[in-house]
Scaffold this active site. Structure first.
Site, PDB file in Angstrom:
ATOM      1  N   CYS A   8      33.091 -19.687 -11.643  1.00 52.45           N
ATOM      2  CA  CYS A   8      33.665 -20.120 -12.724  1.00 52.45           C
ATOM      3  C   CYS A   8      33.741 -19.045 -13.856  1.00 52.45           C
ATOM      4  O   CYS A   8      33.297 -17.928 -13.784  1.00 52.45           O
ATOM      5  CB  CYS A   8      33.535 -21.350 -13.418  1.00 52.45           C
ATOM      6  SG  CYS A   8      31.622 -21.497 -14.111  1.00 52.45           S
ATOM      7  N   ARG A  14      31.195 -25.706 -14.502  1.00 51.61           N
ATOM      8  CA  ARG A  14      31.916 -26.007 -13.433  1.00 51.61           C
ATOM      9  C   ARG A  14      31.192 -25.379 -12.116  1.00 51.61           C
ATOM     10  O   ARG A  14      30.743 -26.299 -10.821  1.00 51.61           O
ATOM     11  CB  ARG A  14      33.224 -25.523 -13.446  1.00 51.61           C
ATOM     12  CG  ARG A  14      34.058 -26.323 -14.544  1.00 51.61           C
ATOM     13  CD  ARG A  14      35.606 -25.730 -14.640  1.00 51.61           C
ATOM     14  NE  ARG A  14      35.453 -24.319 -15.012  1.00 51.61           N
ATOM     15  CZ  ARG A  14      36.564 -23.569 -15.295  1.00 51.61           C
ATOM     16  NH1 ARG A  14      37.647 -23.915 -14.826  1.00 51.61           N
ATOM     17  NH2 ARG A  14      36.168 -22.514 -15.829  1.00 51.61           N
ATOM     18  N   ASP A 123      38.327 -26.492 -17.449  1.00 56.51           N
ATOM     19  CA  ASP A 123      37.046 -26.241 -18.053  1.00 56.51           C
ATOM     20  C   ASP A 123      36.361 -27.131 -18.998  1.00 56.51           C
ATOM     21  O   ASP A 123      36.864 -27.243 -19.939  1.00 56.51           O
ATOM     22  CB  ASP A 123      37.143 -24.914 -18.738  1.00 56.51           C
ATOM     23  CG  ASP A 123      35.700 -24.178 -18.915  1.00 56.51           C
ATOM     24  OD1 ASP A 123      34.464 -24.896 -19.057  1.00 56.51           O
ATOM     25  OD2 ASP A 123      35.550 -22.976 -19.109  1.00 56.51           O
TER      26      ASP A 123
END
Length: 155
Positions: A8, A14, A123
């Protein structure tokens, strides 16, 4: 052994959640010794930082400990060292291809590309919605683990 890199932007939300959830799922299926999973960032801004507290709490709620994890930046060498490089969103894929100098072996994939509803994983650093991010990550991990498990059965 299959080596998987979850990626990420910052490697504090994440991708560490994906790393630890995927590892936990693999171990529960008895595949822990056949799959190695790590995570990395496409940026350098969080390098060395621990998992973001809300993400850490979410993992803790699942009974998963991620203490000791520190953000690291993806390197060009990762392309050779991993069999699968899985990004959380399309912007990650673009950055991953740039870092790796392309994707000649077709190793770079989107986490939810094979979902019935293919999409990016938003996100949670920006959205604040760690519940949805976690559910999306669990869905993606389940899908990828099913694919890898099928590969092991064919061998």
């Amino acid at each position: 052994m299959i080596r998987v890199l979850m990626v990420c932007l910052g490697n504090i939300c994440r991708s560490p959640m994906a790393e630890y959830i995927f590892r936990d799922m693999a171990e529960k299926r008895g595949l822990g010794g056949q799959i190695l999973v790590e995570s990395a960032a496409t940026s350098t801004e969080e390098c060395g930082n621990p998992v973001y507290q809300p993400a850490k709490r979410k993992l803790y709620q699942l009974g998963i400990d991620c203490s000791g994890k520190r953000a690291r930046t993806m390197r060009k060498e990762d392309y050779q060292q991993f069999d699968l490089l899985i990004g959380m969103e399309n912007r990650n894929l673009i950055a991953m291809r740039r870092i790796c100098g392309g994707d000649p072996d077709g190793k770079i994939h989107l986490m939810l590309e094979d979902s019935p509803d293919p999409r990016n994983i938003a996100d949670p650093w920006y959205t604040g919605d760690f519940d949805t991010a976690c559910r999306d990550i669990q869905e993606g991990c389940e899908t990828w683990l099913n694919k890898l498990e099928a590969r092991f059965r064919r061998k």
